[in-house]
Design a protein around this motif. Structure first.
Motif, PDB file in Angstrom:
ATOM      1  N   ASN A 152       0.754  -1.120   0.018  1.00  0.00           N
ATOM      2  CA  ASN A 152       0.002  -0.270   0.051  1.00  0.00           C
ATOM      3  C   ASN A 152       0.668   1.076   0.010  1.00  0.00           C
ATOM      4  OD1 ASN A 152      -2.402  -1.255   0.127  1.00  0.00           O
ATOM      5  ND2 ASN A 152      -2.233  -1.831   2.354  1.00  0.00           N
ATOM      6  N   TRP A 153       1.998   1.132  -0.369  1.00  0.00           N
ATOM      7  CA  TRP A 153       2.913   2.422  -0.531  1.00  0.00           C
ATOM      8  C   TRP A 153       2.355   3.391  -1.351  1.00  0.00           C
ATOM      9  CZ3 TRP A 153       6.767   2.841   2.742  1.00  0.00           C
ATOM     10  CH2 TRP A 153       7.470   1.768   3.178  1.00  0.00           C
ATOM     11  N   MET A 154       2.386   4.654  -0.965  1.00  0.00           N
ATOM     12  CA  MET A 154       1.915   5.765  -1.801  1.00  0.00           C
ATOM     13  C   MET A 154       3.098   6.689  -2.299  1.00  0.00           C
ATOM     14  SD  MET A 154      -1.294   5.629  -2.257  1.00  0.00           S
ATOM     15  CE  MET A 154      -1.893   7.016  -2.846  1.00  0.00           C
ATOM     16  N   GLN A 155       3.393   6.938  -3.728  1.00  0.00           N
ATOM     17  CA  GLN A 155       4.415   7.851  -4.061  1.00  0.00           C
ATOM     18  C   GLN A 155       3.995   9.085  -3.753  1.00  0.00           C
ATOM     19  OE1 GLN A 155       6.991   6.419  -5.179  1.00  0.00           O
ATOM     20  NE2 GLN A 155       8.341   8.262  -5.678  1.00  0.00           N
ATOM     21  N   LEU A 156       4.657   9.918  -2.982  1.00  0.00           N
ATOM     22  CA  LEU A 156       4.323  11.452  -2.484  1.00  0.00           C
ATOM     23  C   LEU A 156       5.522  12.299  -3.289  1.00  0.00           C
ATOM     24  CD1 LEU A 156       3.998  11.100   1.307  1.00  0.00           C
ATOM     25  CD2 LEU A 156       2.331  10.742  -0.637  1.00  0.00           C
ATOM     26  N   ILE A 157       4.983  13.270  -4.074  1.00  0.00           N
ATOM     27  CA  ILE A 157       5.529  14.219  -5.163  1.00  0.00           C
ATOM     28  C   ILE A 157       4.959  15.641  -4.786  1.00  0.00           C
ATOM     29  CG2 ILE A 157       6.545  14.790  -6.969  1.00  0.00           C
ATOM     30  CD1 ILE A 157       5.956  11.971  -8.130  1.00  0.00           C
ATOM     31  N   ASN A 158       5.650  16.782  -4.082  1.00  0.00           N
ATOM     32  CA  ASN A 158       5.261  18.048  -3.937  1.00  0.00           C
ATOM     33  C   ASN A 158       4.971  18.563  -5.062  1.00  0.00           C
ATOM     34  OD1 ASN A 158       7.995  18.109  -3.400  1.00  0.00           O
ATOM     35  ND2 ASN A 158       7.584  20.380  -3.183  1.00  0.00           N
TER      36      ASN A 158
ATOM     37  N   GLU B  97      -0.476  12.134  -4.705  1.00  0.00           N
ATOM     38  CA  GLU B  97      -0.432  10.908  -3.917  1.00  0.00           C
ATOM     39  C   GLU B  97      -0.574   9.993  -4.947  1.00  0.00           C
ATOM     40  OE1 GLU B  97      -2.345  10.891  -0.131  1.00  0.00           O
ATOM     41  OE2 GLU B  97      -1.636  13.132   0.088  1.00  0.00           O
ATOM     42  N   ILE B  98       0.295   8.910  -5.668  1.00  0.00           N
ATOM     43  CA  ILE B  98      -0.085   7.979  -6.486  1.00  0.00           C
ATOM     44  C   ILE B  98       0.570   6.665  -5.876  1.00  0.00           C
ATOM     45  CG2 ILE B  98       0.493   7.506  -8.712  1.00  0.00           C
ATOM     46  CD1 ILE B  98       1.755  10.477  -9.185  1.00  0.00           C
TER      47      ILE B  98
ATOM     48  N   ASN C 218      11.393  22.140 -10.582  1.00  0.00           N
ATOM     49  CA  ASN C 218      11.399  22.769  -9.117  1.00  0.00           C
ATOM     50  C   ASN C 218      12.784  22.323  -8.205  1.00  0.00           C
ATOM     51  OD1 ASN C 218       9.732  24.141  -7.294  1.00  0.00           O
ATOM     52  ND2 ASN C 218       9.794  22.130  -6.022  1.00  0.00           N
ATOM     53  N   ALA C 219      13.018  21.221  -8.742  1.00  0.00           N
ATOM     54  CA  ALA C 219      14.295  20.788  -7.665  1.00  0.00           C
ATOM     55  C   ALA C 219      15.471  21.361  -7.893  1.00  0.00           C
ATOM     56  CB  ALA C 219      14.746  19.422  -7.882  1.00  0.00           C
ATOM     57  N   CYS C 220      15.527  22.215  -8.980  1.00  0.00           N
ATOM     58  CA  CYS C 220      16.814  23.108  -9.226  1.00  0.00           C
ATOM     59  C   CYS C 220      17.108  24.187  -8.527  1.00  0.00           C
ATOM     60  CB  CYS C 220      16.710  23.671 -10.687  1.00  0.00           C
ATOM     61  SG  CYS C 220      16.914  22.657 -11.959  1.00  0.00           S
ATOM     62  N   ASP C 221      15.761  24.750  -7.795  1.00  0.00           N
ATOM     63  CA  ASP C 221      16.047  25.939  -7.059  1.00  0.00           C
ATOM     64  C   ASP C 221      14.941  25.977  -5.717  1.00  0.00           C
ATOM     65  OD1 ASP C 221      13.915  26.775  -8.561  1.00  0.00           O
ATOM     66  OD2 ASP C 221      14.826  28.483  -9.345  1.00  0.00           O
ATOM     67  N   GLY C 222      14.045  25.165  -5.646  1.00  0.00           N
ATOM     68  CA  GLY C 222      13.220  25.027  -4.724  1.00  0.00           C
ATOM     69  C   GLY C 222      13.221  23.708  -3.971  1.00  0.00           C
ATOM     70  N   PHE C 223      12.208  23.774  -2.984  1.00  0.00           N
ATOM     71  CA  PHE C 223      11.969  22.434  -2.036  1.00  0.00           C
ATOM     72  C   PHE C 223      11.196  21.564  -2.730  1.00  0.00           C
ATOM     73  CE2 PHE C 223       9.555  20.124   1.063  1.00  0.00           C
ATOM     74  CZ  PHE C 223      10.475  19.360   1.841  1.00  0.00           C
ATOM     75  N   GLN C 224      11.741  20.109  -2.977  1.00  0.00           N
ATOM     76  CA  GLN C 224      11.272  19.167  -3.630  1.00  0.00           C
ATOM     77  C   GLN C 224      11.307  17.865  -2.932  1.00  0.00           C
ATOM     78  OE1 GLN C 224       9.287  19.505  -6.677  1.00  0.00           O
ATOM     79  NE2 GLN C 224       8.489  17.586  -6.123  1.00  0.00           N
ATOM     80  N   TYR C 225      10.459  16.874  -3.061  1.00  0.00           N
ATOM     81  CA  TYR C 225      10.537  15.677  -2.832  1.00  0.00           C
ATOM     82  C   TYR C 225      10.005  14.633  -3.499  1.00  0.00           C
ATOM     83  CZ  TYR C 225       6.128  16.344  -0.718  1.00  0.00           C
ATOM     84  OH  TYR C 225       4.718  16.808  -0.081  1.00  0.00           O
ATOM     85  N   CYS C 226      10.400  13.304  -3.524  1.00  0.00           N
ATOM     86  CA  CYS C 226       9.865  12.166  -4.337  1.00  0.00           C
ATOM     87  C   CYS C 226      10.140  11.167  -3.636  1.00  0.00           C
ATOM     88  CB  CYS C 226      10.308  12.319  -5.804  1.00  0.00           C
ATOM     89  SG  CYS C 226       9.891  11.022  -6.739  1.00  0.00           S
ATOM     90  N   TYR C 227       9.232  10.562  -2.905  1.00  0.00           N
ATOM     91  CA  TYR C 227       9.447   9.083  -2.260  1.00  0.00           C
ATOM     92  C   TYR C 227       8.115   8.483  -1.800  1.00  0.00           C
ATOM     93  CZ  TYR C 227       8.381  11.813   1.990  1.00  0.00           C
ATOM     94  OH  TYR C 227       7.899  12.663   2.967  1.00  0.00           O
ATOM     95  N   SER C 228       7.958   7.334  -1.519  1.00  0.00           N
ATOM     96  CA  SER C 228       6.965   6.544  -1.123  1.00  0.00           C
ATOM     97  C   SER C 228       6.874   6.446   0.397  1.00  0.00           C
ATOM     98  CB  SER C 228       6.768   5.312  -1.828  1.00  0.00           C
ATOM     99  OG  SER C 228       7.832   4.457  -1.742  1.00  0.00           O
TER     100      SER C 228
END
Length: 243
Positions: free
Chosen positions: A54-60, A68-69, A92-102
């Motif tokens: 049941n993992w959800m991929q979170l990407i802001n 939430e995928i 966005n990751a170039c100069d902002g806050f970014q996350y990508c994980y489950s």
């Protein structure tokens, strides 16, 4: 202390640690790494998480909010909108806050969820003797466990620099309980401490059954996981807040 779950062994925190040594290190460096944090249950917990469906991929999203995928969907090469989401994420990751994980959410102290293991993790972290040990190490009086997640970083996942200082949250320390055996440096996924705009001065390789505690605010990130990584980087994360 034994917390009974559906695991083959109960989760048992190691309360025989040299607390004074770790408290001194935390006071000096604002960070401490504690190996062998669980006396038993760590390997069973890892296996449980590795089998979780049941993992959800979170990407802001750059403008606020988050995708939430279901992770299985995100991993499909032809998932609708994947190319667009990925492009926006890297821009966005170039100069902002970014996350990508489950992730899986760890319920609050008085909550339950469909997965009893996640409920028991929450209860373990809220036990008086566990809180007492964490208080003695961090100097936080009667810490409250908040906003817990079980996180899973796989190839392409990352978390850019931030300091966890959320206004009104009362966060005083962050923790990362590593649950991935046999992780290699070149696979990425390192917990990085650094100052804003400067070269990282500390990169910590994920370690199995190891607890990292560090002060809030403190600028840190998680480096990109390599496509060569053959397994997921699992951890339990959250914060110790003041009442």
């Amino acid at each position: 202390m034994n917390i009974q779950t559906r695991l083959a062994l109960p989760l048992e925190l190691n309360l025989g640690l040299d607390v004074s040594r770790y408290a001194e290190e935390f006071l000096k460096n604002g960070h401490v790494r504690i190996p062998h944090i669980l006396n038993s249950g760590a390997l069973e917990l890892y296996r449980h998480l590795d089998a979780e469906a049941n993992w959800m991929q979170l990407i802001n999203k750059p403008g606020g909010g988050a995708h939430e995928i279901p992770r299985d969907e995100w991993r499909k090469p032809r998932m609708p909108e994947k190319a667009r989401i990925s492009r926006e994420m890297y821009e966005n990751a170039c100069d902002g806050f970014q996350y990508c994980y489950s992730a899986l959410r760890v319920p609050g102290k008085d909550e339950t969820c469909m997965d009893p293991v996640l409920t028991q993790i929450s209860r373990l972290l809220s036990e008086p003797d566990v809180k007492g040990m964490l208080s003695a190490i961090t100097g936080i009086s009667d810490p409250v466990f908040t906003d817990g997640q079980v996180t899973s970083y796989g190839p392409g996942d990352f978390l850019t620099g931030h300091d966890d200082d959320l206004e009104g949250s009362g966060r005083a320390a962050a923790f990362v309980l590593g649950l991935t055996p046999q992780w290699r440096l070149e696979w990425g996924g390192l917990l990085m401490f650094h100052e804003l705009g400067e070269v990282p001065f500390c990169g910590l390789v994920p370690q199995f059954n190891t607890l990292d505690l560090f002060t809030v605010p403190r600028y840190h990130s998680v480096s990109l996981v390599s496509p060569a990584a053959p397994r997921q980087r699992y951890s339990i994360t959250g914060w110790l807040s003041r009442k």
